[in-house]
Design a protein around this motif. Structure first.
Motif, PDB file in Angstrom:
ATOM      1  N   GLY A  46     -10.211   4.882  13.401  1.00 50.41           N
ATOM      2  CA  GLY A  46     -11.360   5.518  12.764  1.00 50.41           C
ATOM      3  C   GLY A  46     -11.085   6.088  11.393  1.00 50.41           C
ATOM      4  N   ILE A  47      -9.854   5.903  10.878  1.00 48.11           N
ATOM      5  CA  ILE A  47      -9.495   6.440   9.566  1.00 48.11           C
ATOM      6  C   ILE A  47      -9.482   5.320   8.541  1.00 48.11           C
ATOM      7  N   GLN A  48     -10.138   5.567   7.396  1.00 52.12           N
ATOM      8  CA  GLN A  48     -10.216   4.548   6.360  1.00 52.12           C
ATOM      9  C   GLN A  48      -8.839   4.276   5.749  1.00 52.12           C
ATOM     10  N   GLN A  49      -8.516   3.011   5.632  1.00 52.81           N
ATOM     11  CA  GLN A  49      -7.302   2.578   4.946  1.00 52.81           C
ATOM     12  C   GLN A  49      -7.733   1.730   3.756  1.00 52.81           C
ATOM     13  N   VAL A  50      -7.182   2.006   2.590  1.00 53.73           N
ATOM     14  CA  VAL A  50      -7.525   1.251   1.385  1.00 53.73           C
ATOM     15  C   VAL A  50      -6.423   0.237   1.110  1.00 53.73           C
ATOM     16  N   LEU A  51      -6.818  -1.009   1.008  1.00 55.36           N
ATOM     17  CA  LEU A  51      -5.863  -2.092   0.795  1.00 55.36           C
ATOM     18  C   LEU A  51      -6.004  -2.637  -0.622  1.00 55.36           C
ATOM     19  N   LEU A  52      -4.893  -2.692  -1.323  1.00 59.92           N
ATOM     20  CA  LEU A  52      -4.845  -3.260  -2.671  1.00 59.92           C
ATOM     21  C   LEU A  52      -4.091  -4.578  -2.586  1.00 59.92           C
ATOM     22  N   ASN A  53      -4.823  -5.670  -2.751  1.00 59.47           N
ATOM     23  CA  ASN A  53      -4.231  -7.006  -2.605  1.00 59.47           C
ATOM     24  C   ASN A  53      -3.414  -7.111  -1.317  1.00 59.47           C
ATOM     25  N   GLY A  54      -4.002  -6.565  -0.248  1.00 58.50           N
ATOM     26  CA  GLY A  54      -3.395  -6.664   1.077  1.00 58.50           C
ATOM     27  C   GLY A  54      -2.425  -5.560   1.429  1.00 58.50           C
ATOM     28  N   GLU A  55      -2.049  -4.716   0.461  1.00 63.44           N
ATOM     29  CA  GLU A  55      -1.094  -3.627   0.693  1.00 63.44           C
ATOM     30  C   GLU A  55      -1.832  -2.316   0.958  1.00 63.44           C
ATOM     31  N   ASN A  56      -1.467  -1.632   2.022  1.00 62.77           N
ATOM     32  CA  ASN A  56      -2.053  -0.330   2.316  1.00 62.77           C
ATOM     33  C   ASN A  56      -1.510   0.689   1.313  1.00 62.77           C
ATOM     34  N   VAL A  57      -2.401   1.217   0.460  1.00 59.06           N
ATOM     35  CA  VAL A  57      -1.954   2.138  -0.594  1.00 59.06           C
ATOM     36  C   VAL A  57      -2.485   3.562  -0.389  1.00 59.06           C
ATOM     37  N   PRO A  65      -9.977  -9.675 -12.240  1.00 64.22           N
ATOM     38  CA  PRO A  65     -10.030 -10.804 -11.290  1.00 64.22           C
ATOM     39  C   PRO A  65      -8.799 -10.912 -10.387  1.00 64.22           C
ATOM     40  N   ASP A  66      -7.706 -10.273 -10.788  1.00 65.36           N
ATOM     41  CA  ASP A  66      -6.480 -10.313  -9.991  1.00 65.36           C
ATOM     42  C   ASP A  66      -6.393  -9.188  -8.971  1.00 65.36           C
ATOM     43  N   ILE A  67      -7.423  -8.340  -8.965  1.00 59.53           N
ATOM     44  CA  ILE A  67      -7.413  -7.171  -8.077  1.00 59.53           C
ATOM     45  C   ILE A  67      -8.402  -7.379  -6.937  1.00 59.53           C
ATOM     46  N   HIS A  68      -7.919  -7.220  -5.712  1.00 64.28           N
ATOM     47  CA  HIS A  68      -8.819  -7.260  -4.558  1.00 64.28           C
ATOM     48  C   HIS A  68      -8.624  -5.976  -3.760  1.00 64.28           C
ATOM     49  N   VAL A  69      -9.672  -5.181  -3.691  1.00 65.34           N
ATOM     50  CA  VAL A  69      -9.631  -3.928  -2.930  1.00 65.34           C
ATOM     51  C   VAL A  69     -10.496  -4.100  -1.688  1.00 65.34           C
ATOM     52  N   SER A  70      -9.948  -3.778  -0.544  1.00 66.10           N
ATOM     53  CA  SER A  70     -10.719  -3.872   0.690  1.00 66.10           C
ATOM     54  C   SER A  70     -10.513  -2.620   1.535  1.00 66.10           C
ATOM     55  N   ILE A  71     -11.378  -2.473   2.511  1.00 69.44           N
ATOM     56  CA  ILE A  71     -11.349  -1.308   3.393  1.00 69.44           C
ATOM     57  C   ILE A  71     -11.056  -1.772   4.814  1.00 69.44           C
TER      58      ILE A  71
END
Length: 220
Positions: free
Chosen positions: A72-83, A61-67
């Motif tokens: 045009g290049i996918q960026q993966v965000l972990l709780n708002g941080e680009n990882v 529940p403490d993890i939020h992953v977004s795209i």
């Protein structure tokens, strides 16, 4: 909206192939493996034992992953941080393989993955896209290659980056990861009944790309 699902074992070249095809077809590319790796990075940072399912469940529940997409290049965000630059290590990959077997981990990402498919023409790759995430995809591909070929690709990739690598250890890790992915209780890696099997062991990237695009042209 069209959707293409590409599944297959670790190191089969899914991301490389998927990115190339998505660019040619002007589809949005979604690397679901990167999303699981982002969660794995969180577990590593918080020193959570991958065998402790209760601790994993409590952390979800403490993890939020977004795209997000930049040029045009996918960026993966972990709780708002680009990882993006931190999730491609062997340590993260092995943690992702272990923890993606848990129901809570998969549920955390499933709705996000499905919702992406409702908004755009997408090409999604992973382990269970055609069987679980997008069971109604217009085209399903099962992309594979021998463990030796996959290990050689990974070895060459690491050496090119200047990272010391042990070929035999890489192949053993791949074999172990295959077993974990195929034997897990929740959404195991397997070929969907209506998926097109593509073995890339003796194929160039261009040959694989053309094979998939030809298959898509027949179903769209």
């Amino acid at each position: 909206m069209y959707s293409i699902a590409i599944d297959g074992p670790a190191g089969a070249g899914k991301s490389t192939i998927a990115k190339t095809i998505a660019k040619k077809l002007e589809f949005i590319y979604v690397d679901t493996g990167a999303m699981y790796r982002a969660m794995a990075l969180y577990f590593i940072r918080h020193q959570i034992d991958p065998s402790d399912e209760n601790a994993i469940n409590q952390a979800c529940p403490d993890i939020h992953v977004s795209i997000a997409y930049e040029n045009g290049i996918q960026q993966v965000l972990l709780n708002g941080e680009n990882v993006n630059g931190q999730i491609r290590t062997e340590e993260v990959g092995n943690m992702a393989s272990k923890t993606s077997a848990y129901k809570m981990v998969r549920a955390t990402l499933l709705d996000l993955q499905r919702n992406l498919a409702k908004t755009s023409n997408i090409l999604m790759d992973g382990r269970d896209i055609g069987t679980n995430v997008l069971p109604n995809a217009d085209l399903k591909i099962y992309l594979t290659a021998s463990s030796k070929v996959r290990a050689k690709r990974r070895y060459d990739e690491l050496v090119e980056k200047g990272v010391k690598a042990d070929f035999d250890q890489i192949e053993q890790d791949i074999i172990v990861r295959d077993h974990q992915d195929m034997e897990r209780e929740i959404a195991p890696l397997k070929k969907a009944e209506d998926a097109v099997l593509v073995d890339s062991s003796d194929m160039t990237i261009e040959e694989v790309v053309n094979t998939v695009i030809d298959a898509f042209e027949k179903v769209k």
